[in-house]
Design a protein around this motif. Structure first.
Motif, PDB file in Angstrom:
ATOM      1  N   ASP A  47       0.819  -1.209   0.000  1.00 41.76           N
ATOM      2  CA  ASP A  47       0.000   0.000   0.000  1.00 41.76           C
ATOM      3  C   ASP A  47       0.853   1.260   0.000  1.00 41.76           C
ATOM      4  OD1 ASP A  47      -2.377  -1.511   2.266  1.00 41.76           O
ATOM      5  OD2 ASP A  47      -2.476  -1.350   0.080  1.00 41.76           O
ATOM      6  N   LEU A  48       0.350   2.285  -0.646  1.00 37.69           N
ATOM      7  CA  LEU A  48       1.005   3.582  -0.638  1.00 37.69           C
ATOM      8  C   LEU A  48       0.920   4.202   0.750  1.00 37.69           C
ATOM      9  CD1 LEU A  48       2.299   5.964  -2.235  1.00 37.69           C
ATOM     10  CD2 LEU A  48      -0.032   6.790  -2.592  1.00 37.69           C
ATOM     11  N   VAL A  49       2.040   4.713   1.219  1.00 39.60           N
ATOM     12  CA  VAL A  49       2.091   5.393   2.524  1.00 39.60           C
ATOM     13  C   VAL A  49       2.167   6.901   2.332  1.00 39.60           C
ATOM     14  CG1 VAL A  49       3.418   5.698   4.640  1.00 39.60           C
ATOM     15  CG2 VAL A  49       3.198   3.414   3.628  1.00 39.60           C
ATOM     16  N   ALA A  50       3.103   7.329   1.490  1.00 37.30           N
ATOM     17  CA  ALA A  50       3.307   8.764   1.272  1.00 37.30           C
ATOM     18  C   ALA A  50       4.049   8.946  -0.036  1.00 37.30           C
ATOM     19  CB  ALA A  50       4.102   9.376   2.415  1.00 37.30           C
ATOM     20  N   ARG A  51       3.904  10.144  -0.621  1.00 37.03           N
ATOM     21  CA  ARG A  51       4.643  10.445  -1.827  1.00 37.03           C
ATOM     22  C   ARG A  51       4.932  11.930  -1.879  1.00 37.03           C
ATOM     23  NH1 ARG A  51       0.051   9.598  -6.595  1.00 37.03           N
ATOM     24  NH2 ARG A  51      -1.303  11.310  -5.961  1.00 37.03           N
ATOM     25  N   ILE A  52       5.969  12.259  -2.631  1.00 31.59           N
ATOM     26  CA  ILE A  52       6.356  13.650  -2.810  1.00 31.59           C
ATOM     27  C   ILE A  52       6.629  13.861  -4.291  1.00 31.59           C
ATOM     28  CG2 ILE A  52       8.778  13.125  -2.207  1.00 31.59           C
ATOM     29  CD1 ILE A  52       8.869  15.991  -0.988  1.00 31.59           C
ATOM     30  N   THR A  53       6.027  14.888  -4.868  1.00 30.98           N
ATOM     31  CA  THR A  53       6.201  15.158  -6.291  1.00 30.98           C
ATOM     32  C   THR A  53       7.465  15.983  -6.519  1.00 30.98           C
ATOM     33  OG1 THR A  53       5.010  17.250  -6.318  1.00 30.98           O
ATOM     34  CG2 THR A  53       3.699  15.232  -6.506  1.00 30.98           C
ATOM     35  N   ASP A  62      -4.478   7.962   4.644  1.00 30.00           N
ATOM     36  CA  ASP A  62      -5.234   8.459   5.794  1.00 30.00           C
ATOM     37  C   ASP A  62      -4.695   7.901   7.112  1.00 30.00           C
ATOM     38  OD1 ASP A  62      -8.502   8.500   4.144  1.00 30.00           O
ATOM     39  OD2 ASP A  62      -6.877   9.978   4.194  1.00 30.00           O
ATOM     40  N   SER A  63      -4.227   6.676   7.074  1.00 25.74           N
ATOM     41  CA  SER A  63      -3.785   6.008   8.295  1.00 25.74           C
ATOM     42  C   SER A  63      -2.521   6.612   8.896  1.00 25.74           C
ATOM     43  CB  SER A  63      -3.550   4.517   8.025  1.00 25.74           C
ATOM     44  OG  SER A  63      -2.564   4.345   7.024  1.00 25.74           O
ATOM     45  N   LYS A  65      -1.609  10.121   8.220  1.00 32.22           N
ATOM     46  CA  LYS A  65      -1.679  11.584   8.239  1.00 32.22           C
ATOM     47  C   LYS A  65      -1.511  12.114   9.656  1.00 32.22           C
ATOM     48  CE  LYS A  65      -4.550  12.493   4.169  1.00 32.22           C
ATOM     49  NZ  LYS A  65      -5.887  12.883   3.675  1.00 32.22           N
ATOM     50  N   GLY A  66      -0.676  13.136   9.765  1.00 29.54           N
ATOM     51  CA  GLY A  66      -0.426  13.739  11.066  1.00 29.54           C
ATOM     52  C   GLY A  66       0.657  13.041  11.867  1.00 29.54           C
ATOM     53  N   ARG A  67       1.077  11.865  11.413  1.00 32.98           N
ATOM     54  CA  ARG A  67       2.131  11.124  12.128  1.00 32.98           C
ATOM     55  C   ARG A  67       3.395  10.966  11.291  1.00 32.98           C
ATOM     56  NH1 ARG A  67       1.449   5.926  13.360  1.00 32.98           N
ATOM     57  NH2 ARG A  67       0.076   5.482  11.580  1.00 32.98           N
ATOM     58  N   PHE A  68       3.246  10.828   9.987  1.00 29.02           N
ATOM     59  CA  PHE A  68       4.394  10.616   9.103  1.00 29.02           C
ATOM     60  C   PHE A  68       4.632  11.879   8.269  1.00 29.02           C
ATOM     61  CE2 PHE A  68       4.101   5.682   8.523  1.00 29.02           C
ATOM     62  CZ  PHE A  68       4.062   5.540   9.900  1.00 29.02           C
ATOM     63  N   THR A  69       5.893  12.111   7.961  1.00 26.98           N
ATOM     64  CA  THR A  69       6.261  13.231   7.105  1.00 26.98           C
ATOM     65  C   THR A  69       7.286  12.775   6.079  1.00 26.98           C
ATOM     66  OG1 THR A  69       5.909  14.803   8.917  1.00 26.98           O
ATOM     67  CG2 THR A  69       7.174  15.572   7.021  1.00 26.98           C
TER      68      THR A  69
END
Length: 112
Positions: A47-53, A62-63, A65-69
C-alpha cells in the motif's frame, strides 16, 4: 539504471519514532521525479504510505496523516520518511519507489 536503497528500519516500541531513508543513485534524481513510500505487512498487499512530487507536493495515506512526514534532500538525492507515534499496525516492510525502480525494503517492527 536507478538504484534505490532504503535504510533506517528497526524495532521500536509503540509511541516511538523512526526515520527511514531512501538513497537514489544512477540516472534519475529525486528532485525531478515523484518518489513514494509503500509498505507491505505479512499477508497483505503493498500500500502507498506517502509520496512527494517533483514540485514538492506531498500526499499521505489516511492512516498515517499527522504522524508521518515525507521530505527530500536534493543534494543527497535522498528521500526521507519521518514516522512518529508508531503503532503495531505500522509494522511492515517499507519500500521506496521512483519510476519503475524499487528498493529492497526495510523492516519496521513496532512492539506493543
Amino acid at each position: 539504471q536507478v538504484q534505490l536503497v532504503e535504510s533506517g528500519g528497526g524495532l521500536v516500541q509503540a509511541g516511538g519514532s523512526l526515520r527511514l531513508s531512501c538513497a537514489a543513485s544512477g540516472t534519475l534524481f529525486v528532485s525531478f521525479n515523484l518518489v513514494a513510500w509503500f509498505r507491505q505487512a505479512p499477508g497483505k498487499q503493498r500500500d502507498l504510505v506517502a509520496r512527494i512530487t517533483n514540485g514538492g507536493t506531498t500526499n499521505y495515506a489516511d492512516s498515517v496523516k499527522g504522524r508521518f512526514t515525507i521530505s527530500r534532500d536534493n543534494a543527497k538525492n535522498t528521500v526521507y520518511l519521518q514516522m512518529n507515534s508508531l503503532t503495531p499496525d505500522d509494522t511492515a516492510v517499507y519500500y521506496c519507489n521512483m519510476k519503475n525502480a524499487w528498493g529492497e525494503g526495510t523492516q519496521v517492527t513496532v512492539s506493543s
